[in-house]
Write a protein that holds these residues in place. Structure first.
Motif, PDB file in Angstrom:
ATOM      1  N   ASN A  56      -1.206  -5.718  13.116  1.00 39.46           N
ATOM      2  CA  ASN A  56      -0.426  -4.702  12.418  1.00 39.46           C
ATOM      3  C   ASN A  56       0.795  -5.294  11.730  1.00 39.46           C
ATOM      4  N   TYR A 170      -0.371   6.659  11.137  1.00 39.06           N
ATOM      5  CA  TYR A 170      -0.728   5.948   9.913  1.00 39.06           C
ATOM      6  C   TYR A 170      -2.180   5.461   9.979  1.00 39.06           C
ATOM      7  N   THR A 172      -5.760   4.151   8.307  1.00 39.08           N
ATOM      8  CA  THR A 172      -6.255   3.465   7.107  1.00 39.08           C
ATOM      9  C   THR A 172      -7.776   3.540   7.106  1.00 39.08           C
ATOM     10  N   ARG A 174     -11.425   2.750   4.566  1.00 40.42           N
ATOM     11  CA  ARG A 174     -11.972   2.125   3.366  1.00 40.42           C
ATOM     12  C   ARG A 174     -13.336   2.723   3.064  1.00 40.42           C
ATOM     13  N   THR A 186      -9.347   1.929  -0.850  1.00 43.57           N
ATOM     14  CA  THR A 186      -8.640   1.897   0.436  1.00 43.57           C
ATOM     15  C   THR A 186      -7.658   3.054   0.464  1.00 43.57           C
ATOM     16  N   ASN A 188      -4.580   4.772   2.444  1.00 42.31           N
ATOM     17  CA  ASN A 188      -3.514   4.723   3.433  1.00 42.31           C
ATOM     18  C   ASN A 188      -2.829   6.084   3.433  1.00 42.31           C
ATOM     19  N   ASN A 190      -0.523   9.171   5.952  1.00 47.61           N
ATOM     20  CA  ASN A 190       0.304   9.356   7.147  1.00 47.61           C
ATOM     21  C   ASN A 190       0.699  10.814   7.280  1.00 47.61           C
TER      22      ASN A 190
END
Length: 364
Positions: A56, A170, A172, A174, A186, A188, A190
């Motif tokens: 991370n 958070y 993620t 793909r 991708t 991302n 939150n």
């Protein structure tokens, strides 16, 4: 609409409500996703591509100074539960009925790596999974990070302790298509989740959510977060009508309540053509709402911009120093500007939304 804009709008309406009748109403409309999937992609597999120990990157935040009531504060960072988040993501996508089939592969694809790693699936891995799962493409959970802030305050006025846990999550993901060497996209995203307890000190300390339960609930929530970026989604928004000032405006409000928008629009157009100043501005604003309710977004934006131009004159914007103005100084201009901005965003997203909904052969 951002929280800042929402509070600005609410404050303006509270100010205006003291001068004339402002009637609220709600509207549901669809917004496009960030990603557009071709209609040929009908079957998707949700896979767990999260490594056992993600490498991370730190989530950089500025710690706030304790307030007078705060007696304890602790910030922690966790990796989410990949299996829970993957299952939640699959369920959330299936619930939307956007794809013909959603299957899940929640076993960790990286579990047998000799060296823990965090990275995209290779083209060979993607092709094999697509074939084995009999799907058109993959959506992979790549990472889930959680930042929690645990606080305990003593509320002197009530003589009780107040404990909170605020977790920012958070995830993620793909998107992988067969025969492509790199991911299609991708995502991302939150969002946050919150818990609280009140009582005496030991009760609050003992009953605030545990770390284990926090990770479990946050991971389940994590799977739902990317959905609005992956699929078109519905939004409920507040709209407002000016209902007073003339017989036409009062009658039009009655027709609007009965969903007779064409009749209401005719009366508002009469008012706009025959009045000046504030009444003209209010009629234009109502016309924007009326056309939006009929899904005529281009016409709605046109009338919102006319209302904004009239509001600029009514509030004397050009004669004031905007750097020293508060929202109460130009309430009509703020109200019309926020509305015009939202309609502009809707109009700009229409072509993308129409493309994303082609698979249903309906007009939106």
């Amino acid at each position: 609409m951002t929280k800042y804009s929402y509070y600005l709008l609410l404050s303006c309406l509270m100010f205006l409500a003291g001068c004339q009748t402002v009637e609220p109403l709600a509207i549901d409309y669809m917004l496009p996703a960030d990603v557009s999937f071709p209609p040929s992609l009908k079957r998707v597999a949700i896979v767990n591509n999260m490594p056992e120990v993600p490498d991370n990157k730190p989530i950089l935040t500025k710690e706030k100074k304790k307030d007078d009531f705060e007696i304890a504060s602790k910030t922690d960072y966790y990796n989410g539960n990949a299996a829970i988040a993957t299952e939640s993501l699959a369920e959330a996508l299936a619930h939307e009925n956007y794809f013909n089939e959603v299957v899940i592969c929640d076993s960790a694809l990286r579990a047998h790596d000799v060296t823990p790693r965090e990275g995209a699936l290779s083209q060979e891995e993607t092709n094999r999974l697509v074939h084995d799962l009999d799907v058109d493409f993959l959506i992979a959970l790549e990472n889930v990070q959680i930042r929690s802030v645990r606080k305990i305050k003593y509320m002197r006025d009530w003589g009780i302790y107040y404990g909170t846990v605020d977790a920012r999550i958070y995830p993620t993901v793909r998107i992988y298509l067969p025969n492509r060497s790199t991911p299609m996209a991708t995502i991302n995203a939150n969002d946050s989740i919150f818990w609280e307890e009140t009582g005496n000190g030991p009760f609050v300390q003992g009953n605030l959510i545990s770390e284990e339960e926090l990770i479990k609930q946050a991971s389940d929530f994590a799977g739902t977060i990317p959905v609005k970026k992956l699929l078109p989604y519905w939004k409920t928004a507040n709209r407002y009508l000016f209902c007073g000032g003339s017989v036409n405006m009062r009658d039009a409000a009655v027709y609007a309540r009965d969903k007779q928008w064409n009749t209401a629009i005719g009366l508002w157009k009469q008012t706009y053509a025959t009045q000046k100043g504030k009444k003209k501005m209010q009629a234009a604003y109502n016309l924007a709402v009326g056309y939006e309710m009929q899904d005529s977004i281009a016409a709605a934006l046109d009338w919102a911009l006319k209302a904004q131009a009239e509001a600029r004159i009514v509030d004397g914007v050009d004669k004031k120093d905007l750097t020293h103005l508060g929202k109460a100084d130009i309430p009509y201009y703020v109200l019309t500007t926020l509305y015009a901005t939202e309609l502009k965003e809707r109009k700009e997203g229409l072509s993308r939304l129409n493309m994303q909904m082609q698979r249903f052969n309906n007009d939106f």
